[in-house]
Each structure stands twice: as structure tokens, then as C-alpha cells.
Design an enzyme around this catalytic site. Structure first.
Site, PDB file in Angstrom:
ATOM      1  N   GLU A   1      12.743  -7.177   7.974  1.00 17.21           N
ATOM      2  CA  GLU A   1      11.835  -7.510   9.073  1.00 17.21           C
ATOM      3  C   GLU A   1      10.548  -6.725   8.879  1.00 17.21           C
ATOM      4  OE1 GLU A   1      15.039  -6.552  10.021  1.00 17.21           O
ATOM      5  OE2 GLU A   1      15.783  -8.542  10.568  1.00 17.21           O
TER       6      GLU A   1
ATOM      7  N   TYR B   1       5.551  -7.543  -0.212  1.00 15.77           N
ATOM      8  CA  TYR B   1       6.801  -8.310  -0.356  1.00 15.77           C
ATOM      9  C   TYR B   1       6.542  -9.678  -0.992  1.00 15.77           C
ATOM     10  CZ  TYR B   1       8.650  -4.706   2.773  1.00 15.77           C
ATOM     11  OH  TYR B   1       9.023  -3.501   3.333  1.00 15.77           O
TER      12      TYR B   1
HETATM   13  C1  LIG Z   1       3.226  -0.955   3.267  1.00 12.60           C
HETATM   14  C2  LIG Z   1       3.195   0.300   2.397  1.00 12.60           C
HETATM   15  C3  LIG Z   1       4.647   0.790   2.180  1.00 12.60           C
HETATM   16  C4  LIG Z   1       2.571  -0.052   1.035  1.00 12.60           C
HETATM   17  O1  LIG Z   1       2.717   1.068   0.183  1.00 12.60           O
HETATM   18  P1  LIG Z   1       1.634   1.361  -0.981  1.00 12.60           P
HETATM   19  O2  LIG Z   1       2.185   2.443  -1.828  1.00 12.60           O
HETATM   20  O3  LIG Z   1       0.294   1.581  -0.395  1.00 12.60           O
HETATM   21  O4  LIG Z   1       1.628  -0.040  -1.766  1.00 12.60           O
HETATM   22  P2  LIG Z   1       1.353  -0.275  -3.320  1.00 12.60           P
HETATM   23  O5  LIG Z   1       0.240   0.613  -3.786  1.00 12.60           O
HETATM   24  O6  LIG Z   1       2.619  -0.191  -4.065  1.00 12.60           O
HETATM   25  O7  LIG Z   1       0.795  -1.770  -3.310  1.00 12.60           O
HETATM   26  C5  LIG Z   1       1.595  -2.870  -3.722  1.00 12.60           C
HETATM   27  C6  LIG Z   1       1.000  -4.151  -3.163  1.00 12.60           C
HETATM   28  O8  LIG Z   1       1.064  -4.138  -1.738  1.00 12.60           O
HETATM   29  C7  LIG Z   1      -0.086  -4.797  -1.192  1.00 12.60           C
HETATM   30  N1  LIG Z   1      -0.881  -3.823  -0.440  1.00 12.60           N
HETATM   31  C8  LIG Z   1      -0.673  -2.490  -0.342  1.00 12.60           C
HETATM   32  N2  LIG Z   1      -1.563  -1.931   0.497  1.00 12.60           N
HETATM   33  C9  LIG Z   1      -2.364  -2.937   0.936  1.00 12.60           C
HETATM   34  C10 LIG Z   1      -3.454  -3.002   1.843  1.00 12.60           C
HETATM   35  N3  LIG Z   1      -3.927  -1.910   2.465  1.00 12.60           N
HETATM   36  N4  LIG Z   1      -3.994  -4.220   2.103  1.00 12.60           N
HETATM   37  C11 LIG Z   1      -3.531  -5.346   1.510  1.00 12.60           C
HETATM   38  N5  LIG Z   1      -2.493  -5.348   0.612  1.00 12.60           N
HETATM   39  C12 LIG Z   1      -1.916  -4.155   0.346  1.00 12.60           C
HETATM   40  C13 LIG Z   1      -0.891  -5.322  -2.377  1.00 12.60           C
HETATM   41  O9  LIG Z   1      -0.401  -6.611  -2.685  1.00 12.60           O
HETATM   42  C14 LIG Z   1      -0.474  -4.345  -3.465  1.00 12.60           C
HETATM   43  O10 LIG Z   1      -0.623  -4.880  -4.757  1.00 12.60           O
HETATM   44  P3  LIG Z   1      -2.040  -4.686  -5.534  1.00 12.60           P
HETATM   45  O11 LIG Z   1      -2.226  -3.203  -5.654  1.00 12.60           O
HETATM   46  O12 LIG Z   1      -1.825  -5.356  -6.857  1.00 12.60           O
HETATM   47  O13 LIG Z   1      -3.075  -5.324  -4.676  1.00 12.60           O
HETATM   48  C15 LIG Z   1       2.322   1.423   3.060  1.00 12.60           C
HETATM   49  O14 LIG Z   1       1.078   0.872   3.424  1.00 12.60           O
HETATM   50  C16 LIG Z   1       2.957   2.068   4.268  1.00 12.60           C
HETATM   51  O15 LIG Z   1       3.727   3.043   4.143  1.00 12.60           O
HETATM   52  N6  LIG Z   1       2.653   1.561   5.476  1.00 12.60           N
HETATM   53  C17 LIG Z   1       3.182   2.107   6.725  1.00 12.60           C
HETATM   54  C18 LIG Z   1       4.661   1.829   6.852  1.00 12.60           C
HETATM   55  C19 LIG Z   1       4.967   0.364   6.694  1.00 12.60           C
HETATM   56  O16 LIG Z   1       4.201  -0.501   7.119  1.00 12.60           O
HETATM   57  N7  LIG Z   1       6.135   0.076   6.091  1.00 12.60           N
HETATM   58  C20 LIG Z   1       6.593  -1.292   5.877  1.00 12.60           C
HETATM   59  C21 LIG Z   1       7.582  -1.646   6.933  1.00 12.60           C
HETATM   60  S1  LIG Z   1       8.271  -3.261   6.649  1.00 12.60           S
END
Ligand SMILES: CC(C)(COP(=O)(O)OP(=O)(O)OC[C@H]1O[C@@H](n2cnc3c(N)ncnc32)[C@H](O)[C@@H]1OP(=O)(O)O)[C@@H](O)C(=O)NCCC(=O)NCCS
Length: 128
Positions: free
Chosen positions: A59, A71
Site C-alpha cells: 500500500e 515501484y
Molecule cells: C520513497 C523513498 C523510499 C525513495 O527512496 P530513494 O532512495 O530516494 O529512491 P531512489 O534514489 O532509489 O530512486 C528510485 C526511483 O524512485 C523514483 N523517485 C525517487 N525519489 C523521487 C522523487 N523525489 N520524485 C519522483 N520520483 C522519485 C524515481 O523513479 C527513481 O528512479 P530514477 O532515479 O531513475 O529517477 C524515499 O523518498 C522515502 O523514504 N520517502 C519517505 C517514506 C516513504 O514514502 N516510503 C514509501 C512508503 S510506501
């Protein structure tokens, strides 16, 4: 005093029969957009595949574009919506779903993303 170590990222899942449910994913705000979130999910899915999972679900807040994009990168699609799922904001959850985890195509997709992360990011991974 500076902490001696920092938790950069955390991902959790549970597995039931041939299904894995990603229940938690977070990356430290100072270390986002460096491949850690993707690596967490790859690791969870890889372990689940090793345990026989063929389906993955989770979710996510409907407004969480960053997580949804992450995802979708791995082939998850939106399968449904749970209204007012989150107690803190009352926001809807999107249910995302990915099938075919045991397929060679998914295996290749996982390997492709690991390769990209290893080439583009400074982290050293212990994936055992
Ligand atoms: C969601 C989260 C886990 C992403 O982690 P991250 O380490 O920044 O992500 P990554 O660097 O591995 O990015 C992988 C892909 O995610 C997407 N992505 C990550 N951050 C993004 C942003 N700010 N805006 C749009 N796409 C994004 C992109 O598709 C990215 O691929 P790309 O680098 O080729 O564009 C992080 O933002 C987070 O911890 N958020 C708060 C908690 C949360 O929302 N958890 C998910 C609950 S379901």
C-alpha cells in the site's frame, strides 16, 4: 555529539505462501535519490523470490509520487484503492501489485537495476 553510525534506509516485508507484502520502506531524508530506496526493494524482492514468491503487493499513499514512481520502475501497477486507509491523514492508499516474480524477465529486470545502482552510486553492497 555526532552519532557513530546512521541508519540510512530500512525496508521490511512479510511473505505468505507465494506472496510478499512490502510493509515498510524509508530512506533517511539526507540520503534520498541515491538509489537506496530502489536497492531496499530489490533486496526484499530478491529474498522473496528465493523463498518462492511469485506475487508482490504493497500500500502507498495516493499522493506519494516518489514511491509510486519507484515501484512502477519495477513493474508494479495500481490494482486498487483503499479509502481513508492512513490514520494520520485519512488519505487513501493505492494498492500496488506485481506478478511474475519467478519469471526470467523479472530476474533480468532485478539484475539490470542492481547493475545500474552499482555503476552509478558509491555504495558497496553485501547482498548475502
Ligand atoms: C520513497 C523513498 C523510499 C525513495 O527512496 P530513494 O532512495 O530516494 O529512491 P531512489 O534514489 O532509489 O530512486 C528510485 C526511483 O524512485 C523514483 N523517485 C525517487 N525519489 C523521487 C522523487 N523525489 N520524485 C519522483 N520520483 C522519485 C524515481 O523513479 C527513481 O528512479 P530514477 O532515479 O531513475 O529517477 C524515499 O523518498 C522515502 O523514504 N520517502 C519517505 C517514506 C516513504 O514514502 N516510503 C514509501 C512508503 S510506501
Amino acid at each position: 555529539m555526532e552519532p557513530r553510525c546512521i541508519l540510512l534506509a530500512l525496508g521490511c516485508s512479510w511473505s505468505i505462501l507465494d506472496e510478499v507484502h512490502i510493509i515498510f520502506l524509508a530512506v533517511h531524508p539526507n540520503y534520498r535519490q541515491r538509489g537506496l530506496g530502489l536497492a531496499m526493494v530489490l533486496g526484499l524482492l530478491e529474498q522473496a523470490v528465493g523463498r518462492g514468491a511469485n506475487y508482490a503487493t504493497l500500500e502507498v499513499k495516493a499522493s506519494n509520487q516518489a514511491a509510486i514512481a519507484l515501484y512502477e520502475k519495477l513493474g508494479f501497477t495500481i490494482a486498487g484503492r483503499r479509502p481513508h486507509y492512513y490514520e494520520d491523514t485519512g488519505e487513501d492508499a493505492l494498492v500496488m501489485w506485481r506478478s511474475g516474480l519467478q519469471s526470467p524477465a523479472f530476474n533480468a529486470q532485478i539484475a539490470f537495476h542492481w547493475q545500474l545502482i552499482e555503476q552509478q552510486q558509491p555504495w558497496q553492497w553485501d547482498r548475502e
